[in-house]
Design an enzyme around this catalytic site. Structure first.
Site, PDB file in Angstrom:
ATOM      1  N   LYS A 196      -1.745   4.762  -2.080  1.00 25.45           N
ATOM      2  CA  LYS A 196      -0.637   4.395  -2.954  1.00 25.45           C
ATOM      3  C   LYS A 196      -0.627   5.339  -4.147  1.00 25.45           C
ATOM      4  CE  LYS A 196       1.273   0.679  -5.726  1.00 25.45           C
ATOM      5  NZ  LYS A 196       1.185  -0.718  -6.108  1.00 25.45           N
ATOM      6  N   LYS A 249       2.379   4.937   0.584  1.00 29.48           N
ATOM      7  CA  LYS A 249       3.442   4.471  -0.309  1.00 29.48           C
ATOM      8  C   LYS A 249       3.545   5.366  -1.519  1.00 29.48           C
ATOM      9  CE  LYS A 249       4.526   0.595  -3.198  1.00 29.48           C
ATOM     10  NZ  LYS A 249       4.032  -0.604  -3.808  1.00 29.48           N
TER      11      LYS A 249
HETATM   12  C1  PBG Z   1       2.102  -3.453  -7.394  1.00 22.17           C
HETATM   13  C2  PBG Z   1       3.210  -2.954  -6.554  1.00 22.17           C
HETATM   14  C3  PBG Z   1       4.198  -2.051  -6.916  1.00 22.17           C
HETATM   15  C4  PBG Z   1       5.030  -1.896  -5.817  1.00 22.17           C
HETATM   16  C5  PBG Z   1       4.534  -2.723  -4.831  1.00 22.17           C
HETATM   17  N1  PBG Z   1       3.394  -3.349  -5.289  1.00 22.17           N
HETATM   18  C6  PBG Z   1       4.520  -1.413  -8.182  1.00 22.17           C
HETATM   19  C7  PBG Z   1       3.568  -0.664  -8.956  1.00 22.17           C
HETATM   20  O1  PBG Z   1       2.508  -0.243  -8.489  1.00 22.17           O
HETATM   21  O2  PBG Z   1       3.881  -0.495 -10.129  1.00 22.17           O
HETATM   22  C8  PBG Z   1       6.230  -1.006  -5.769  1.00 22.17           C
HETATM   23  C9  PBG Z   1       7.203  -1.296  -4.699  1.00 22.17           C
HETATM   24  C10 PBG Z   1       8.513  -0.650  -4.880  1.00 22.17           C
HETATM   25  O3  PBG Z   1       8.744   0.193  -5.779  1.00 22.17           O
HETATM   26  O4  PBG Z   1       9.402  -0.978  -4.091  1.00 22.17           O
HETATM   27  N2  PBG Z   1       1.896  -4.821  -7.205  1.00 22.17           N
END
Ligand code: PBG
Length: 329
Positions: A196, A249
């Site tokens: 991520k 992601k």
């Molecule tokens: C954190 C989380 C995020 C997303 C999914 N889980 C945001 C972040 O890390 O700030 C982003 C998903 C998206 O942008 O669609 N719980």
């Protein structure tokens, strides 16, 4: 005059032929639909930066999920918005929080749908970070693990099929696996957000989940977008710790990572078509600048072609309806 020997155009002459020779195909049951749940009844609160996306109360969420099942969507991914936030994110541990309530409601209906829950503290902490913050203002890894494991347990007790840690703390997959096994949840799978990246593409989501960090950013725990080899290392570590499925992601700006992960590992691979990837299309479509449906299918098709087995997308239900030949959306 010399004519070409090879004529690839021969097989492009009709839709029928193109369908016969298509190398990849999107299918509804491989789409995961993210949904935002908050407490209450009959609540449908639109998220301005994500057209078509709403925060929903559990009753409304069940209704939406039923429609997704009818369209053929295979799974939903739940994010909770608690009524109250605190420094430790204690709302994340409650059996009566919006996520466990929604999971129980879904399971009571016995919908043929895999129910996945996001495990992370950023929606539950008042500072908006994904873990515990020290007095020095740092996100502390090891003290966060216990809380994340407890959150995963609350979701498992409610009946979640898979838990999906997205916090990016080191060792959380192992900690969650250990806690699940010790409490009789050996069959609950872990979908790890293994690679991520710290990304500008998450901005609209933070509106939806009310999870914007109140200070600093997430670069000390999420990955640096310049690193693809490190992504493979993160995935390998999570698999070693017991992840059942792994995720890359965001998806679109990281298709090289999706492809590399597909080639390097045999575990099911998920890619998350994130909020910003959705909002740019919606904004351009609103202005009449692009063919919305064409762009959506091409984007999701590219993620699939790059090697993702499953795709998380806010367009899941709509696309599933298109794939079933529903009228043009
Ligand atoms: C954190 C989380 C995020 C997303 C999914 N889980 C945001 C972040 O890390 O700030 C982003 C998903 C998206 O942008 O669609 N719980």
């Amino acid at each position: 005059m010399s004519f070409p020997t090879h004529r690839p155009r021969r097989l492009r002459r009709s839709a029928l032929m193109r369908n016969l020779v298509a190398e990849s195909r999107l299918t509804a049951e491989r789409l995961i639909w993210p949904l935002f749940v908050r407490s209450g009844r009959d609540v449908v609160k639109p998220v301005p930066s994500m057209p078509g996306v709403n925060q929903l109360s559990p009753d409304r969420l069940v209704a939406e999920a039923s429609r997704a099942v009818e369209a053929g969507v295979g799974a939903i991914l739940l994010f909770g918005i608690p009524d109250r936030k605190d420094a430790r994110g204690s709302g994340a541990l409650s059996d009566d929080g919006p996520v466990p309530v929604a999971v129980r409601a879904l399971k009571e209906r016995k919908l043929p749908l895999v129910v996945i829950t996001d495990v992370c503290l950023c929606e539950y902490t008042d500072h908006g970070h994904c873990g515990m913050v020290t007095t020095a203002g740092e996100v502390d890894n090891d003290s966060s693990l216990e809380i994340l494991a407890a959150q995963a347990l609350a979701h498992a007790r409610a009946g979640a099929d898979w838990v999906a840690p997205s916090d990016m703390m080191d060792g959380r997959v192992g900690a969650i696996r250990k806690a699940l096994d010790a409490n009789g949840f050996k069959d609950v799978a872990i979908l790890s957000y293994a690679a991520k990246f710290a990304s500008a593409f998450y901005a609209p989501f933070r509106d939806a989940a009310e999870s914007k960090p109140q200070f600093g950013d997430r670069r000390s725990y999420q990955m640096d977008s310049r690193n693809a080899r490190e992504a493979l290392r993160e995935i390998r570590l999570d698999l070693e710790e017991g992840a059942d499925l792994v995720m890359v992601k965001p998806a679109l700006a990281y298709l090289d990572v999706v492809r590399a992960a597909r080639e390097a590992f045999d575990a099911p691979l998920v890619a998350y078509n994130v909020s910003g990837e959705m909002s740019i299309v919606e904004a351009a479509a609103e202005r009449g600048w692009v063919d919305r449906r064409g762009m959506i299918l091409e984007i999701l098709g590219s993620i699939h072609r790059a090697g993702a087995d499953l795709i998380c997308t806010y367009w899941a239900r709509e696309v599933a309806e298109w794939l079933r030949g529903a009228p043009r959306g």
